[in-house]
Design a protein around this motif. Sequence first.
Motif, PDB file in Angstrom:
ATOM      1  N   PRO A  76       0.815  -1.223   0.000  1.00 24.70           N
ATOM      2  CA  PRO A  76       0.000   0.000   0.000  1.00 24.70           C
ATOM      3  C   PRO A  76       0.845   1.269   0.000  1.00 24.70           C
ATOM      4  CG  PRO A  76      -0.102  -1.090   2.140  1.00 24.70           C
ATOM      5  CD  PRO A  76       0.580  -2.039   1.209  1.00 24.70           C
ATOM      6  N   HIS A  77       2.029   1.188   0.594  1.00 23.67           N
ATOM      7  CA  HIS A  77       2.940   2.336   0.644  1.00 23.67           C
ATOM      8  C   HIS A  77       3.361   2.721  -0.774  1.00 23.67           C
ATOM      9  CE1 HIS A  77       6.355   4.802   2.076  1.00 23.67           C
ATOM     10  NE2 HIS A  77       5.715   4.819   3.235  1.00 23.67           N
ATOM     11  N   HIS A  78       3.773   1.724  -1.550  1.00 27.31           N
ATOM     12  CA  HIS A  78       4.157   1.956  -2.949  1.00 27.31           C
ATOM     13  C   HIS A  78       2.955   2.422  -3.776  1.00 27.31           C
ATOM     14  CE1 HIS A  78       8.185   0.787  -2.453  1.00 27.31           C
ATOM     15  NE2 HIS A  78       8.311  -0.142  -3.381  1.00 27.31           N
ATOM     16  N   ARG A  79       1.794   1.813  -3.525  1.00 33.53           N
ATOM     17  CA  ARG A  79       0.595   2.198  -4.287  1.00 33.53           C
ATOM     18  C   ARG A  79       0.309   3.696  -4.110  1.00 33.53           C
ATOM     19  NH1 ARG A  79      -3.194  -2.801  -2.421  1.00 33.53           N
ATOM     20  NH2 ARG A  79      -2.542  -4.361  -3.963  1.00 33.53           N
ATOM     21  N   GLN A  80       0.462   4.183  -2.879  1.00 36.68           N
ATOM     22  CA  GLN A  80       0.188   5.600  -2.648  1.00 36.68           C
ATOM     23  C   GLN A  80       1.233   6.481  -3.339  1.00 36.68           C
ATOM     24  OE1 GLN A  80       0.620   7.786   1.221  1.00 36.68           O
ATOM     25  NE2 GLN A  80      -1.618   7.897   1.107  1.00 36.68           N
ATOM     26  N   ALA A  81       2.485   6.049  -3.327  1.00 40.06           N
ATOM     27  CA  ALA A  81       3.541   6.825  -4.008  1.00 40.06           C
ATOM     28  C   ALA A  81       3.252   6.907  -5.503  1.00 40.06           C
ATOM     29  CB  ALA A  81       4.902   6.172  -3.771  1.00 40.06           C
ATOM     30  N   VAL A  82       2.794   5.787  -6.077  1.00 32.97           N
ATOM     31  CA  VAL A  82       2.448   5.762  -7.508  1.00 32.97           C
ATOM     32  C   VAL A  82       1.240   6.659  -7.773  1.00 32.97           C
ATOM     33  CG1 VAL A  82       1.574   4.273  -9.372  1.00 32.97           C
ATOM     34  CG2 VAL A  82       3.476   3.490  -7.943  1.00 32.97           C
ATOM     35  N   GLU A  83       0.275   6.645  -6.858  1.00 37.39           N
ATOM     36  CA  GLU A  83      -0.905   7.507  -6.989  1.00 37.39           C
ATOM     37  C   GLU A  83      -0.493   8.986  -6.952  1.00 37.39           C
ATOM     38  OE1 GLU A  83      -5.209   8.441  -4.761  1.00 37.39           O
ATOM     39  OE2 GLU A  83      -3.713   7.188  -3.770  1.00 37.39           O
ATOM     40  N   MET A  84       0.394   9.324  -6.029  1.00 35.82           N
ATOM     41  CA  MET A  84       0.891  10.698  -5.919  1.00 35.82           C
ATOM     42  C   MET A  84       1.646  11.112  -7.182  1.00 35.82           C
ATOM     43  SD  MET A  84       2.223  10.515  -1.968  1.00 35.82           S
ATOM     44  CE  MET A  84       3.008  12.123  -1.909  1.00 35.82           C
ATOM     45  N   ALA A  85       2.477  10.207  -7.680  1.00 34.52           N
ATOM     46  CA  ALA A  85       3.243  10.489  -8.906  1.00 34.52           C
ATOM     47  C   ALA A  85       2.314  10.672 -10.097  1.00 34.52           C
ATOM     48  CB  ALA A  85       4.236   9.351  -9.170  1.00 34.52           C
ATOM     49  N   GLY A  86       1.179   9.980 -10.077  1.00 33.99           N
ATOM     50  CA  GLY A  86       0.207  10.084 -11.167  1.00 33.99           C
ATOM     51  C   GLY A  86      -0.469  11.445 -11.258  1.00 33.99           C
ATOM     52  N   LEU A  87      -0.419  12.207 -10.164  1.00 33.44           N
ATOM     53  CA  LEU A  87      -1.015  13.547 -10.153  1.00 33.44           C
ATOM     54  C   LEU A  87      -0.117  14.583 -10.846  1.00 33.44           C
ATOM     55  CD1 LEU A  87      -2.195  13.700  -6.403  1.00 33.44           C
ATOM     56  CD2 LEU A  87      -3.629  13.220  -8.400  1.00 33.44           C
ATOM     57  N   VAL A  88       1.156  14.267 -10.972  1.00 34.16           N
ATOM     58  CA  VAL A  88       2.158  15.238 -11.434  1.00 34.16           C
ATOM     59  C   VAL A  88       1.929  15.804 -12.840  1.00 34.16           C
ATOM     60  CG1 VAL A  88       4.614  15.546 -11.968  1.00 34.16           C
ATOM     61  CG2 VAL A  88       3.925  14.455  -9.834  1.00 34.16           C
ATOM     62  N   PRO A  89       1.776  14.970 -13.880  1.00 37.66           N
ATOM     63  CA  PRO A  89       1.735  15.505 -15.251  1.00 37.66           C
ATOM     64  C   PRO A  89       0.725  16.622 -15.486  1.00 37.66           C
ATOM     65  CG  PRO A  89       1.902  13.122 -15.292  1.00 37.66           C
ATOM     66  CD  PRO A  89       1.646  13.500 -13.878  1.00 37.66           C
ATOM     67  N   SER A  90      -0.444  16.530 -14.867  1.00 36.09           N
ATOM     68  CA  SER A  90      -1.495  17.536 -15.107  1.00 36.09           C
ATOM     69  C   SER A  90      -1.414  18.730 -14.163  1.00 36.09           C
ATOM     70  CB  SER A  90      -2.870  16.881 -14.982  1.00 36.09           C
ATOM     71  OG  SER A  90      -3.051  16.360 -13.677  1.00 36.09           O
ATOM     72  N   ARG A  91      -0.444  18.719 -13.227  1.00 34.59           N
ATOM     73  CA  ARG A  91      -0.422  19.779 -12.222  1.00 34.59           C
ATOM     74  C   ARG A  91       0.893  20.556 -12.143  1.00 34.59           C
ATOM     75  NH1 ARG A  91      -3.841  15.882 -10.779  1.00 34.59           N
ATOM     76  NH2 ARG A  91      -5.731  16.388  -9.606  1.00 34.59           N
ATOM     77  N   THR A  92       1.909  20.117 -12.830  1.00 30.93           N
ATOM     78  CA  THR A  92       3.203  20.813 -12.751  1.00 30.93           C
ATOM     79  C   THR A  92       3.684  21.267 -14.122  1.00 30.93           C
ATOM     80  OG1 THR A  92       5.472  20.649 -11.916  1.00 30.93           O
ATOM     81  CG2 THR A  92       4.605  18.712 -13.002  1.00 30.93           C
ATOM     82  N   LYS A  93       4.537  22.280 -14.088  1.00 28.71           N
ATOM     83  CA  LYS A  93       5.204  22.721 -15.315  1.00 28.71           C
ATOM     84  C   LYS A  93       6.695  22.408 -15.230  1.00 28.71           C
ATOM     85  CE  LYS A  93       1.928  26.449 -16.276  1.00 28.71           C
ATOM     86  NZ  LYS A  93       1.727  27.926 -16.370  1.00 28.71           N
ATOM     87  N   SER A  94       7.101  21.826 -14.105  1.00 28.66           N
ATOM     88  CA  SER A  94       8.520  21.533 -13.882  1.00 28.66           C
ATOM     89  C   SER A  94       8.936  20.220 -14.537  1.00 28.66           C
ATOM     90  CB  SER A  94       8.810  21.452 -12.384  1.00 28.66           C
ATOM     91  OG  SER A  94      10.095  20.919 -12.144  1.00 28.66           O
ATOM     92  N   ALA A  95       9.905  20.297 -15.437  1.00 29.46           N
ATOM     93  CA  ALA A  95      10.429  19.094 -16.106  1.00 29.46           C
ATOM     94  C   ALA A  95      11.110  18.175 -15.103  1.00 29.46           C
ATOM     95  CB  ALA A  95      11.412  19.498 -17.198  1.00 29.46           C
TER      96      ALA A  95
END
Length: 215
Positions: A76-95
């Motif tokens: 579950p720890h990894h699943r949450q990290a993957v979920e958090m990482a999945g939010l990145v593309p649509s919310r950041t402009k940082s490469a």
Amino acid sequence: MIRKRSLIRRGAAVAAAGTAALVLAACGGSGGSGDSATGHNGHAATSASASASASASASQGQHNTADTAFAQGMVPHHRQAVEMAGLVPSRTKSAEVKKLAEQIKKAQDPEIKTLSGWLTSWGEKVPAEGAMDHSAHGTGGMMTAAEMDKLEKASGKAFDIAFMEMMIKHHEGAVAMAKAEKTEGAFPDAKKMADAVITSQTAEIQKMNELLGKS
């Protein structure tokens, strides 16, 4: 006549015994002068066989309660990290933040499958998918529902800062879990994964701290 036959038989038996002794002496001689050729080879074969047997047993699932706790906690720890990482593309402009998120997903997605596979092979419970084990939130660096909600609603630079601060905390929890596995676990592959988690996530923590310093 009978006595003569008896003597002949006795002579044949002595000769046979002598031949056997010579054969044994020859074997012993080759072992003595070339111990490494005979005796050690025999020992090596036995050791190799024992080693192969031990490896086979390990691969079949020699594990202890620490290994089970590591796998059940890390899924579950990894699943949450993957979920958090999945939010990145649509919310950041940082490469750099995007690259970091991709790196996290690339490393942790396969590990979730591996950890789940171990639990199944051990006859242990695999944490339910989708539920995200909300009861575990707040422990081991896991984000609470409120923190995840805050992250989902953020964008731009505010998102980058929140994401990295939360992921640092998340990674620190994973590193602590991995260190416990290395100390208390028994399953060789789990201890190897723990090593990889410590190395990769410590490096990512350092990178995120550097990026936060630039913010």
